[in-house]
Motif scaffolding. Sequence first.
Motif, mmCIF file in Angstrom:
data_model
loop_
_atom_site.group_PDB
_atom_site.id
_atom_site.type_symbol
_atom_site.label_atom_id
_atom_site.label_comp_id
_atom_site.label_asym_id
_atom_site.label_seq_id
_atom_site.Cartn_x
_atom_site.Cartn_y
_atom_site.Cartn_z
ATOM 1 N N ARG A 7 71.617 35.409 34.677
ATOM 2 C CA ARG A 7 70.917 36.692 34.612
ATOM 3 C C ARG A 7 71.842 37.850 34.998
ATOM 4 O O ARG A 7 72.883 37.641 35.635
ATOM 5 N N THR A 15 69.547 35.747 43.250
ATOM 6 C CA THR A 15 69.242 34.364 42.890
ATOM 7 C C THR A 15 70.258 33.408 43.508
ATOM 8 O O THR A 15 69.896 32.330 44.002
ATOM 9 N N LEU A 176 70.192 28.225 34.609
ATOM 10 C CA LEU A 176 68.966 29.017 34.718
ATOM 11 C C LEU A 176 68.972 30.089 33.631
ATOM 12 O O LEU A 176 69.908 30.878 33.532
ATOM 13 N N TYR A 178 66.634 33.201 31.939
ATOM 14 C CA TYR A 178 65.501 34.073 32.232
ATOM 15 C C TYR A 178 64.979 34.831 31.012
ATOM 16 O O TYR A 178 63.888 35.370 31.059
ATOM 17 N N LEU A 207 62.555 30.187 31.625
ATOM 18 C CA LEU A 207 61.422 30.910 32.196
ATOM 19 C C LEU A 207 60.185 30.829 31.311
ATOM 20 O O LEU A 207 59.069 30.970 31.805
ATOM 21 N N ASP A 228 57.821 33.006 36.356
ATOM 22 C CA ASP A 228 58.376 33.699 37.510
ATOM 23 C C ASP A 228 59.494 32.855 38.110
ATOM 24 O O ASP A 228 59.592 31.648 37.862
ATOM 25 N N GLU A 229 60.346 33.504 38.903
ATOM 26 C CA GLU A 229 61.524 32.801 39.406
ATOM 27 C C GLU A 229 61.165 31.657 40.339
ATOM 28 O O GLU A 229 61.831 30.600 40.320
ATOM 29 N N LEU A 232 60.547 28.743 38.279
ATOM 30 C CA LEU A 232 61.788 28.288 37.656
ATOM 31 C C LEU A 232 62.618 27.471 38.660
ATOM 32 O O LEU A 232 63.108 26.384 38.322
ATOM 33 N N LEU A 233 62.742 27.963 39.877
ATOM 34 C CA LEU A 233 63.521 27.249 40.890
ATOM 35 C C LEU A 233 62.837 25.962 41.321
ATOM 36 O O LEU A 233 63.518 25.021 41.758
#
Length: 236
Positions: A7, A15, A176, A178, A207, A228-229, A232-233
């Motif tokens: 990102r 992040t 990751l 986004y 995402l 949302d993050e 995702l995590l």
Amino acid sequence: MRVLVTRPRPAAERTALKLEAMGHQPVVLPLMQAQHFVAAVRAGFDRPHEAIAVTSAEAVRVLAGLGPALQPHLATALFAVGAATAGAATDLGFTDVRVGAGTGEALAETVAGFFGPETGSLLYFAGLPRADGFEHALRQRAIDHVTVECYRMIPLDHPPETRATLTRSGPFDAVLLYSRETARRLAALMRESGVDCADFSGRYLCLSDSVKEALPAGAPAEVAIAPDEASLLDLL
């Protein structure tokens, strides 16, 4: 795990700190950067409007570029697509922030609860490129709105030696992703470098379904349960 964060900055650094706290090894490689159009925001605020909408924290960062000139607008109702964007707006000083459920379509539903037939116009601060889900849903509900394109995401170029360094330690445990545009850019970089997506990483964490669809066929991709993050995590 060795995790690639694609990102844009400054969000990428935040992040990375979260990943370090989780015990992972983040590698930051922004693939896009934002070009802000503060003059467009200033002109947009001159239009009659009863509320504001934003579907990204990047748009909030553009609003911050107005400095003290933003003060008269901080009490205006602001509709944010999700909790992260709402938090950025609150931190900036907006006092009437209304949070959607994470998608453009859901945000339009939240806006519809505020706007009646004679309520007036919504000022939507948006970026390029963008999905049209929010605007389409507003049109379906006959909500009067004006879209102000206040930033553009442009690709970042990375020299071949940077790409080689990334893969020198072997495949990433996870990447990751986004946004759809970032996924497209990553796919293009892998093609240019002659790297197969499965050799680059064993997992592509997306995402949304839209992000996943931009990856090459056969990429080992997973989609967060919510856009949302935190979700995702959770895939890690």
